[in-house]
Design an enzyme around this catalytic site. Sequence first.
Site, PDB file in Angstrom:
ATOM      1  N   ASN A 386       0.820  -1.202   0.000  1.00 53.65           N
ATOM      2  CA  ASN A 386       0.000   0.000   0.000  1.00 53.65           C
ATOM      3  C   ASN A 386       0.861   1.263   0.000  1.00 53.65           C
ATOM      4  OD1 ASN A 386      -2.057   1.946   0.361  1.00 53.65           O
ATOM      5  ND2 ASN A 386      -3.299   0.515   1.526  1.00 53.65           N
ATOM      6  N   ASP A 387       1.341   1.656   1.171  1.00 49.84           N
ATOM      7  CA  ASP A 387       2.095   2.912   1.275  1.00 49.84           C
ATOM      8  C   ASP A 387       3.331   2.930   0.380  1.00 49.84           C
ATOM      9  OD1 ASP A 387       0.302   3.851   3.230  1.00 49.84           O
ATOM     10  OD2 ASP A 387       1.414   2.812   4.808  1.00 49.84           O
ATOM     11  N   VAL A 388       3.980   1.768   0.198  1.00 46.87           N
ATOM     12  CA  VAL A 388       5.245   1.728  -0.541  1.00 46.87           C
ATOM     13  C   VAL A 388       5.053   1.869  -2.045  1.00 46.87           C
ATOM     14  CG1 VAL A 388       6.387   0.369   1.239  1.00 46.87           C
ATOM     15  CG2 VAL A 388       5.228  -0.798  -0.650  1.00 46.87           C
ATOM     16  N   ALA A 427       0.304   3.961   7.209  1.00 48.06           N
ATOM     17  CA  ALA A 427       0.411   5.408   7.366  1.00 48.06           C
ATOM     18  C   ALA A 427      -0.942   6.089   7.498  1.00 48.06           C
ATOM     19  CB  ALA A 427       1.171   6.009   6.183  1.00 48.06           C
TER      20      ALA A 427
END
Length: 460
Positions: A386-388, A427
């Site tokens: 997701n965040d990466v 996050a």
Amino acid sequence: MTGFIAVLYIVAFSLFVYGLMGLTGPRTAVRGNWIAAAGMVLAVVATLLTPGMGNWGLIVLGVVLGVLVGVPAARKVKMTAMPQMVALFNGVGGGAVALIAWVEFNSTDGYAHEPAYVAIASLFSALVGSVSFWGSNIAFGKLQELITGRPVSVGKLQQPLNLLLLLAAVGCGVAIAAGAASGWLIAGLLVAAALLGVMVVLPIGGADMPVVISLLNALTGLSAAAMGLALDNTALIVAGMIVGASGSILTNLMAKAMNRSIPAIVAGGFGGAQASSGRSGPERPVRATSAADTAIQMAYAGRVVVVPGYGMAVAQAQHAVREMADLLEDKGIQVSYAIHPVAGRMPGHMNVLLAEADVPYERLKEMDEINSDFPQTDVALVIGANDVVNPAAETDPSSPIYGMPILKVNTSRSVIVLKRSMSSGFAGVDNDLFYDTKTSMLFGDAKTSVGEIVEELKTL
């Protein structure tokens, strides 16, 4: 006997170093672990041979209890829970060092007749070991979801409170080093350090937890090395410094991978389990797809890059992913894996999972190596990451993750995201990738979805 013990220690820490070298690759990692374990056995034997060593009943009891707890825990833990186990076991090491420092204080009448360096090293070990133990337990609780993964703080009072606790712990240590032998002082040091460990980690959210685990591991190593200096134990000094140095290097690399400074992480700031949006305004449309369409799209691709994340770990989908990759390669399609340094919940989490599924290690490409290949990639298959992979890290200055290096899957010709829902990552920010016109969403459990793709590929 003294010379023999010294030789055993030299062989022991030589095996530590040689074993650590084996951890640089999956083919030698198991052997490296066994070599390092053999070194630890020699170090224990050397310690037990030390003149004056007594209370054998308690020693045997401790060894038995350690085996009864450690072996089943290590054998039964799931790969998804490995970060929690690492945090917990690391904390136990810090706690052990703190207890040794306490015992040393009591057995020497407050370091009354000990050199100054012994007192200082022992008190440093007590403080840092206690911080590491209690901080690691909070990290374990967050990862195990026993306590909330959201940042928990007391607002503007957080940093003054942390400073006050640090000053209290250091003040107790200074008083002891100056000659005060009150047991209340060492107890006060340990309690203040314990509260500091709790208060430092509680405000840190899930997004920063991989770095926190690495940082606490480094602190445990440093406390162990200091305790080795106080006890004049060569093996403990060397082992502690190896852990402290490697943990510090890894912490720095992880922080850089998130574009975060270590002080900023310790101060808290972002990362949590709550869902929030990085953008305001009307709801944006997404395009859903099916396993059949995904299989067809990949079957006619020339190059596919798999991007694993924590969702793959939770679903235990790594073996299904390997089977899917084998089918694609049989069709002449080039398959590789893009690994972000902080994908998952601890450093190397994805590497370990994929190695467990016998994915060739040379197929695993680090972020800096793979990013230039995405524009030539026909399909980027994102499994639970997701965040990466969030483009907001590069395009939205208001995003909490702005500036964090990402896997640039959005530059691929097409993107397919396997995910249970539209929920945010650690996050707690919305992912712009999901709304890209070239992105398709395949909703569901990752293992089930990949299994359905495999069955469809077999029919093509």
